[in-house]
Write a protein that holds these residues in place. Structure first.
Motif, mmCIF file in Angstrom:
data_model
loop_
_atom_site.group_PDB
_atom_site.id
_atom_site.type_symbol
_atom_site.label_atom_id
_atom_site.label_comp_id
_atom_site.label_asym_id
_atom_site.label_seq_id
_atom_site.Cartn_x
_atom_site.Cartn_y
_atom_site.Cartn_z
ATOM 1 N N GLY A 1 9.518 -7.009 -10.737
ATOM 2 C CA GLY A 1 10.520 -7.943 -10.229
ATOM 3 C C GLY A 1 11.459 -7.425 -9.171
ATOM 4 O O GLY A 1 12.038 -8.209 -8.426
ATOM 5 N N LEU A 2 11.643 -6.091 -9.083
ATOM 6 C CA LEU A 2 12.513 -5.546 -8.032
ATOM 7 C C LEU A 2 11.639 -5.266 -6.804
ATOM 8 O O LEU A 2 11.241 -4.129 -6.551
ATOM 9 C CB LEU A 2 13.217 -4.279 -8.519
ATOM 10 N N SER A 3 11.349 -6.315 -6.056
ATOM 11 C CA SER A 3 10.304 -6.270 -5.021
ATOM 12 C C SER A 3 10.581 -5.267 -3.909
ATOM 13 O O SER A 3 9.648 -4.823 -3.244
ATOM 14 C CB SER A 3 10.107 -7.664 -4.424
ATOM 15 N N HIS A 4 11.838 -4.904 -3.694
ATOM 16 C CA HIS A 4 12.171 -3.973 -2.608
ATOM 17 C C HIS A 4 12.346 -2.536 -3.093
ATOM 18 O O HIS A 4 12.652 -1.648 -2.299
ATOM 19 C CB HIS A 4 13.448 -4.427 -1.890
ATOM 20 N N TYR A 5 12.138 -2.313 -4.378
ATOM 21 C CA TYR A 5 12.395 -0.970 -4.913
ATOM 22 C C TYR A 5 11.207 -0.046 -4.655
ATOM 23 O O TYR A 5 10.149 -0.180 -5.271
ATOM 24 C CB TYR A 5 12.687 -1.017 -6.423
ATOM 25 N N VAL A 6 11.400 0.904 -3.739
ATOM 26 C CA VAL A 6 10.429 1.975 -3.481
ATOM 27 C C VAL A 6 11.219 3.226 -3.128
ATOM 28 O O VAL A 6 11.997 3.225 -2.171
ATOM 29 C CB VAL A 6 9.463 1.642 -2.319
ATOM 30 N N LEU A 7 11.055 4.272 -3.910
ATOM 31 C CA LEU A 7 11.757 5.528 -3.631
ATOM 32 C C LEU A 7 10.954 6.684 -4.217
ATOM 33 O O LEU A 7 10.821 6.778 -5.439
ATOM 34 C CB LEU A 7 13.166 5.515 -4.232
ATOM 35 N N ALA B 1 8.684 4.935 -21.105
ATOM 36 C CA ALA B 1 8.643 4.726 -19.657
ATOM 37 C C ALA B 1 8.916 3.257 -19.360
ATOM 38 O O ALA B 1 8.235 2.366 -19.880
ATOM 39 C CB ALA B 1 7.283 5.131 -19.107
ATOM 40 N N ILE B 2 9.899 3.014 -18.499
ATOM 41 C CA ILE B 2 10.311 1.644 -18.168
ATOM 42 C C ILE B 2 9.682 1.180 -16.854
ATOM 43 O O ILE B 2 9.227 0.054 -16.739
ATOM 44 C CB ILE B 2 11.847 1.547 -18.084
ATOM 45 N N GLY B 3 9.664 2.041 -15.850
ATOM 46 C CA GLY B 3 9.122 1.638 -14.556
ATOM 47 C C GLY B 3 8.930 2.827 -13.640
ATOM 48 O O GLY B 3 9.537 3.881 -13.829
ATOM 49 N N LEU B 4 8.068 2.644 -12.660
ATOM 50 C CA LEU B 4 7.730 3.689 -11.694
ATOM 51 C C LEU B 4 8.377 3.376 -10.361
ATOM 52 O O LEU B 4 8.382 2.218 -9.920
ATOM 53 C CB LEU B 4 6.205 3.750 -11.542
ATOM 54 N N SER B 5 8.913 4.411 -9.692
ATOM 55 C CA SER B 5 9.685 4.177 -8.470
ATOM 56 C C SER B 5 8.837 3.967 -7.228
ATOM 57 O O SER B 5 9.326 3.471 -6.225
ATOM 58 C CB SER B 5 10.631 5.359 -8.221
ATOM 59 N N SER B 6 7.566 4.365 -7.251
ATOM 60 C CA SER B 6 6.748 4.303 -6.039
ATOM 61 C C SER B 6 6.168 2.904 -5.828
ATOM 62 O O SER B 6 6.350 2.003 -6.636
ATOM 63 C CB SER B 6 5.623 5.332 -6.116
ATOM 64 N N SER B 7 5.426 2.734 -4.729
ATOM 65 C CA SER B 7 4.885 1.424 -4.384
ATOM 66 C C SER B 7 3.580 1.112 -5.089
ATOM 67 O O SER B 7 3.140 -0.030 -5.107
ATOM 68 C CB SER B 7 4.696 1.320 -2.863
ATOM 69 N N VAL B 8 2.920 2.125 -5.642
ATOM 70 C CA VAL B 8 1.682 1.919 -6.399
ATOM 71 C C VAL B 8 1.753 2.729 -7.682
ATOM 72 O O VAL B 8 2.554 3.648 -7.815
ATOM 73 C CB VAL B 8 0.426 2.336 -5.593
ATOM 74 N N ARG B 9 0.889 2.395 -8.627
ATOM 75 C CA ARG B 9 0.857 3.116 -9.895
ATOM 76 C C ARG B 9 0.326 4.533 -9.711
ATOM 77 O O ARG B 9 -0.324 4.844 -8.712
ATOM 78 C CB ARG B 9 0.012 2.346 -10.910
ATOM 79 N N ALA C 1 0.841 -1.190 0.000
ATOM 80 C CA ALA C 1 0.000 0.000 0.000
ATOM 81 C C ALA C 1 0.874 1.238 0.000
ATOM 82 O O ALA C 1 1.927 1.263 0.616
ATOM 83 C CB ALA C 1 -0.915 -0.009 1.218
ATOM 84 N N HIS C 2 0.415 2.295 -0.702
ATOM 85 C CA HIS C 2 1.255 3.485 -0.834
ATOM 86 C C HIS C 2 1.456 4.180 0.503
ATOM 87 O O HIS C 2 0.566 4.288 1.304
ATOM 88 C CB HIS C 2 0.640 4.486 -1.804
ATOM 89 N N SER C 3 2.640 4.655 0.697
ATOM 90 C CA SER C 3 2.953 5.477 1.861
ATOM 91 C C SER C 3 4.208 6.244 1.555
ATOM 92 O O SER C 3 5.033 5.834 0.755
ATOM 93 C CB SER C 3 3.178 4.613 3.106
ATOM 94 N N LEU C 4 4.354 7.381 2.248
ATOM 95 C CA LEU C 4 5.611 8.112 2.160
ATOM 96 C C LEU C 4 6.737 7.304 2.787
ATOM 97 O O LEU C 4 7.901 7.470 2.460
ATOM 98 C CB LEU C 4 5.498 9.437 2.930
ATOM 99 N N PHE C 5 6.391 6.430 3.727
ATOM 100 C CA PHE C 5 7.397 5.743 4.514
ATOM 101 C C PHE C 5 7.873 4.477 3.825
ATOM 102 O O PHE C 5 7.071 3.729 3.260
ATOM 103 C CB PHE C 5 6.832 5.406 5.890
ATOM 104 N N PRO C 6 9.196 4.185 3.859
ATOM 105 C CA PRO C 6 9.726 2.986 3.215
ATOM 106 C C PRO C 6 9.264 1.733 3.939
ATOM 107 O O PRO C 6 8.847 1.795 5.095
ATOM 108 C CB PRO C 6 11.252 3.169 3.336
#
Length: 339
Positions: free
Chosen positions: A258-264, A236-244, A7-12
């Motif tokens: 595939g980069l399951s831990h990528y959120v920034l 566009a290749i990919g989005l950095s956030s946790s949701v579209r 779920a989206h959040s500002l927090f990692p």
């Protein structure tokens, strides 16, 4: 490899695992329900100075100028935005740190605030102890974009291409140690690929050169990327956030690919000098919450790709501390030398 995005959040994710964000954001929601944004009949003819450690026309500047009029109404005092760019944000932040502790001066900072302690050897303040965090405004994702000449249409294809040609591909950033540099380095590290870094001086020249094909790819803000993606000038290749994002609703996140831990995310927060009285902190916090909730501010920020959240001061302070640690790890992974 595809995973369900959190779920989206500002927090990692690591911050959520500690449970801090959940508790404090729940407290904020309860407080907002039982105590709506305060009114300040006493007001003040003295303007509230909103100090920005960035130049006019930057993303943070745009947020401040959208927020200013509604914040002024909420606080019953005029708001004056002042820009003091320089030294990666250190110049302006130093002014916030040294400001009077009476609520007459606040500041607006972004990711650079938590990156700088790991990039610069000598900063004349502590990024947490010398400020009073008020709240976050919101977060906006970055987009990994590629020039159409790059033979990859999604993240899997890009990773395969990079692994087939180690060191042959390049990416640009808005400068060494900037959040766009670290966003790319986070991708390079998690995908375990070898891609050359070419630093620029700001997002403007970076965007111009990826559009022109002088560089092959870059992470850029979604509000900047979306028009070029829709026009077919960038892929566009990919989005950095946790949701579209509604700005590019068909673009999968890096985690989905595939980069399951990528959120920034790129985020913006309001702060004051250390030692700000509790009454002034509460006044500013509820004022910002009230301003962000107005239709004109909310709609303007959503149009720029922001997901809006207003965590309370203690959660914001905890987020800063968490991000300082996370950015330190990213800087170390990048091999960036301290200036």
């Amino acid at each position: 490899m595809t995973t369900q995005p959190p779920a989206h959040s500002l927090f990692p994710p690591s911050f959520h695992r500690d449970g801090i964000a959940r508790r404090t954001l729940l407290a904020a929601a309860v407080a907002g329900a039982v105590a709506p944004a305060l009114t300040w009949a006493q007001g003040s003819d003295k303007p509230l100075r909103m100090v920005l450690p960035v130049s006019a026309g930057s993303g943070v500047d745009g947020v401040a100028r959208v927020l200013g009029p509604s914040l002024g109404k909420a606080l019953a005092r005029p708001v004056v935005v002042e820009n003091y760019p320089g030294a990666g944000g250190i110049t302006g932040t130093s002014m916030i740190v040294k400001a009077p502790k009476d609520g007459s001066v606040l500041g607006m900072v972004s990711n650079n605030h938590v990156v700088n302690p790991s990039v610069f050897k000598n900063i004349p303040y502590d990024a947490v102890d010398d400020i009073t965090p008020i709240t976050m405004i919101g977060a906006t994702p970055f987009v990994l974009v590629a020039h159409p000449s790059v033979a990859a249409r999604n993240l899997r294809e890009l990773i395969a291409l990079a692994k087939a040609q180690p060191g042959a591909l390049n990416y640009g950033s808005s400068g060494n140690g900037t959040i766009l540099h670290l966003a790319a380095e986070m991708f390079v590290h998690e995908a375990q690929v070898d891609i050359k870094h070419i630093p620029y001086r700001g997002m403007g020249p970076l965007t111009a050169d990826v559009l022109g094909g002088q560089i092959q790819m870059a992470f850029i803000a979604i509000a900047v990327a979306a028009p070029h993606v829709k026009a077919g000038a960038l892929r566009a290749i990919g989005l950095s956030s946790s949701v579209r994002s509604p700005l590019l609703p068909d673009l999968p996140t890096m985690a989905e690919q595939g980069l399951s831990h990528y959120v920034l995310d790129g985020w913006v927060a309001v702060v004051g000098p250390a030692g700000l009285p509790k009454a002034e902190v509460e006044r500013a916090y509820h004022g910002v919450r009230s301003a962000v909730a107005t239709p004109e501010v909310r709609d303007a920020l959503l149009a720029q790709g922001y997901q809006l959240q207003s965590p309370p001061p203690d959660a914001t302070a905890a987020f800063f501390r968490s991000e300082i640690g996370r950015m330190a790890r990213l800087v170390k992974q990048s091999g960036l030398k301290l200036d």
